[in-house]
Design a protein around this motif. Sequence first.
Motif, PDB file in Angstrom:
ATOM      1  N   LEU A 208       0.634  -1.110  -0.220  1.00 51.86           N
ATOM      2  CA  LEU A 208      -0.045  -0.335  -0.286  1.00 51.86           C
ATOM      3  C   LEU A 208       0.990   1.114  -0.071  1.00 51.86           C
ATOM      4  N   THR A 209       2.120   1.270  -0.014  1.00 53.26           N
ATOM      5  CA  THR A 209       2.779   2.260   0.246  1.00 53.26           C
ATOM      6  C   THR A 209       3.450   2.928  -0.792  1.00 53.26           C
ATOM      7  N   LEU A 210       3.882   2.140  -2.143  1.00 50.05           N
ATOM      8  CA  LEU A 210       4.206   2.154  -3.172  1.00 50.05           C
ATOM      9  C   LEU A 210       4.171   2.996  -3.784  1.00 50.05           C
ATOM     10  N   GLN A 211       5.202   4.140  -3.975  1.00 50.28           N
ATOM     11  CA  GLN A 211       5.104   5.278  -4.528  1.00 50.28           C
ATOM     12  C   GLN A 211       5.660   6.008  -5.621  1.00 50.28           C
ATOM     13  N   GLU A 212       6.642   4.715  -6.520  1.00 50.79           N
ATOM     14  CA  GLU A 212       7.060   4.842  -7.412  1.00 50.79           C
ATOM     15  C   GLU A 212       7.004   3.689  -8.194  1.00 50.79           C
ATOM     16  N   LEU A 213       6.762   3.185  -9.427  1.00 52.95           N
ATOM     17  CA  LEU A 213       6.992   2.757 -10.484  1.00 52.95           C
ATOM     18  C   LEU A 213       7.523   2.928 -12.044  1.00 52.95           C
ATOM     19  N   ASN A 231      -2.076   5.169  -4.491  1.00 56.86           N
ATOM     20  CA  ASN A 231      -0.933   6.232  -3.390  1.00 56.86           C
ATOM     21  C   ASN A 231       0.466   6.059  -5.199  1.00 56.86           C
ATOM     22  N   LEU A 232       0.293   5.976  -5.952  1.00 59.93           N
ATOM     23  CA  LEU A 232       1.492   6.110  -5.995  1.00 59.93           C
ATOM     24  C   LEU A 232       1.907   7.663  -7.113  1.00 59.93           C
ATOM     25  N   GLN A 233       2.423   8.419  -6.666  1.00 62.29           N
ATOM     26  CA  GLN A 233       2.571   9.240  -7.347  1.00 62.29           C
ATOM     27  C   GLN A 233       4.458   9.525  -8.123  1.00 62.29           C
ATOM     28  N   ILE A 234       5.278   8.610  -8.519  1.00 64.04           N
ATOM     29  CA  ILE A 234       6.517   8.495  -9.480  1.00 64.04           C
ATOM     30  C   ILE A 234       6.320   7.570 -10.460  1.00 64.04           C
ATOM     31  N   LYS A 262      -4.907   9.192 -10.039  1.00 62.58           N
ATOM     32  CA  LYS A 262      -4.939  10.736  -9.492  1.00 62.58           C
ATOM     33  C   LYS A 262      -3.878  11.858  -8.639  1.00 62.58           C
ATOM     34  N   ARG A 263      -2.908  10.157  -7.890  1.00 64.62           N
ATOM     35  CA  ARG A 263      -2.238  10.854  -6.990  1.00 64.62           C
ATOM     36  C   ARG A 263      -0.665  11.648  -7.559  1.00 64.62           C
ATOM     37  N   LEU A 264      -0.499  10.975  -9.001  1.00 63.39           N
ATOM     38  CA  LEU A 264       1.076  11.466  -9.648  1.00 63.39           C
ATOM     39  C   LEU A 264       1.872  12.175  -9.124  1.00 63.39           C
ATOM     40  N   VAL A 265       2.495  12.788  -9.565  1.00 63.64           N
ATOM     41  CA  VAL A 265       3.410  14.047  -9.213  1.00 63.64           C
ATOM     42  C   VAL A 265       4.334  14.087 -10.613  1.00 63.64           C
ATOM     43  N   LYS A 266       5.316  12.725 -10.534  1.00 63.52           N
ATOM     44  CA  LYS A 266       5.795  13.136 -11.547  1.00 63.52           C
ATOM     45  C   LYS A 266       5.674  11.385 -12.719  1.00 63.52           C
ATOM     46  N   LEU A 267       4.888  11.782 -14.359  1.00 66.63           N
ATOM     47  CA  LEU A 267       5.120  10.710 -15.218  1.00 66.63           C
ATOM     48  C   LEU A 267       6.289  11.220 -15.875  1.00 66.63           C
ATOM     49  N   GLU A 291       5.497  17.431 -12.997  1.00 68.22           N
ATOM     50  CA  GLU A 291       6.407  17.286 -13.930  1.00 68.22           C
ATOM     51  C   GLU A 291       5.619  16.049 -14.425  1.00 68.22           C
ATOM     52  N   LEU A 292       5.701  16.069 -15.899  1.00 67.95           N
ATOM     53  CA  LEU A 292       6.132  15.648 -17.386  1.00 67.95           C
ATOM     54  C   LEU A 292       7.067  15.346 -18.025  1.00 67.95           C
TER      55      LEU A 292
END
Length: 477
Positions: A208-213, A231-234, A262-267, A291-292
């Motif tokens: 559940l804490t996975l934030q970057e993939l 919770n994915l952000q990157i 919907k919580r993406l910060v960097k893609l 950041e895109l």
Amino acid sequence: MSVLEESPDSPLKKRPPRWSDIWLKKTKPLKHVVFAMQLQSLASKDPKSQTLIPHFANIDRTLLLSDELLLKILSKLPLSQRNPNSLVCKRWLNLQGRLVRSLKILDWNFLVSCRLVTRFPNLAHVDLLNACLFSPRNSEFRLTHRMVSMQMSSGFCSNWDLLEENLLPVGVVDRGLQVLANGCPNLRRLVVINASELGLLTLAEECLTLQELELHKCNDNVLRGIAACENLQILRLVGTVDGLYSSLVSDIGLTILAQGCKRLVKLELSGCEGSFDGIKAIGQCCLMLEELTISDHRMEDGWLAALSYCENLKTLKLLSCKRIDWNPGPDEYLGFCPTLERLHLQKCQLRNKKSMRALFRVCEAVREVIVVGCWGLDNDMFNFANVCRRVKFLSLQGCSLLTTEGLEAAILSWKDLETLIVVSCKNIKESGISPALATLFCNLKELRWRPEAKSFLSSGLVGSGMGRRGGKFFKRS
């Protein structure tokens, strides 16, 4: 009876307890340490008791410390001492494994045998890219790429997708992801290739804490599993890499991604197909996107206009793109990104005037412009940057077609320019610097000027006061 002798009824027998007695009574490990110190002291004073020293020396004094306390001690040591410390004993080996947070796996069997999660139970960052490749031994061919380095079974491939026949099957990769998810529930970052929707769903449910993939050889179906990572952000998606493998990411997958993450910060989208609709969905759903990065894209014409829907976008990067947007459409449909601060172009082909004009129109609010090793950027192309009136930082590296006149025509209108970096731009000559451009140089906070190898501008500016505004002096590169 002596004055100092205690009688049975004497009050001296009931001496009030001292603080040290109370403390030692509740600290059993510390009592062992004190006893060991007293034993060593007696052994050093009495020659007859020297035989106790060899026996005492064989005792592992770290056994008196709890795992938690020893972990705190080991965590304070430099990283260079981790490998030597793990060779002390089995206990230290296990404790050092609990301190490891990031690991790059090279052997897939190490993962599926559960030895990985047993040896390193607290992993947060795991890279499985090289482990997902079958590398035959004693091969005469070796593939070296910026992503992977491996032995190849043959030197040629019929379809030139060299990694296709060397990838582990999808089912095998999914089973490995299940083992990883069950053993490392606190996983925060993962790099994997050739996974399926099922494997990523398992990962999303357990971690559940996975934030970057970072997902290689991605397609639209796989993105259904990524959408479950709430919770994915990157996120970095690699669809097709020329010469290695091919996969399809279209507007369908981008829309699924936008609705789930919907919580993406960097893609970052690398080798992905798509169009206006896919980028628009990301802009409308991923409201936190800042950041895109578009790398080696295969998008349809008109996608630039969708960037205006990314209302909170701060950084736009275009890397290794053979084209930007050959048919961006009329200006009234382009719009612009009001919060954009940074535009980074690197190793792109900037040969189409419509593309460059539309790009700078969309990025007219930008504060930093960085151009590195791009082909086709001449005076006419760079002149479209006049609309970017808020630029404070400009860096040009490897722009061989741009001249001094073209540089001057664009930046003289930038009243807020503070930093200018010009490196390896052979057609920008010092002899072409006009008085207006020299005056602009004097007002800069930082100037790094090395357009060609034989540049003497820095030595000629000694004592002129150029570059001293704001307390920062001229820097020689």
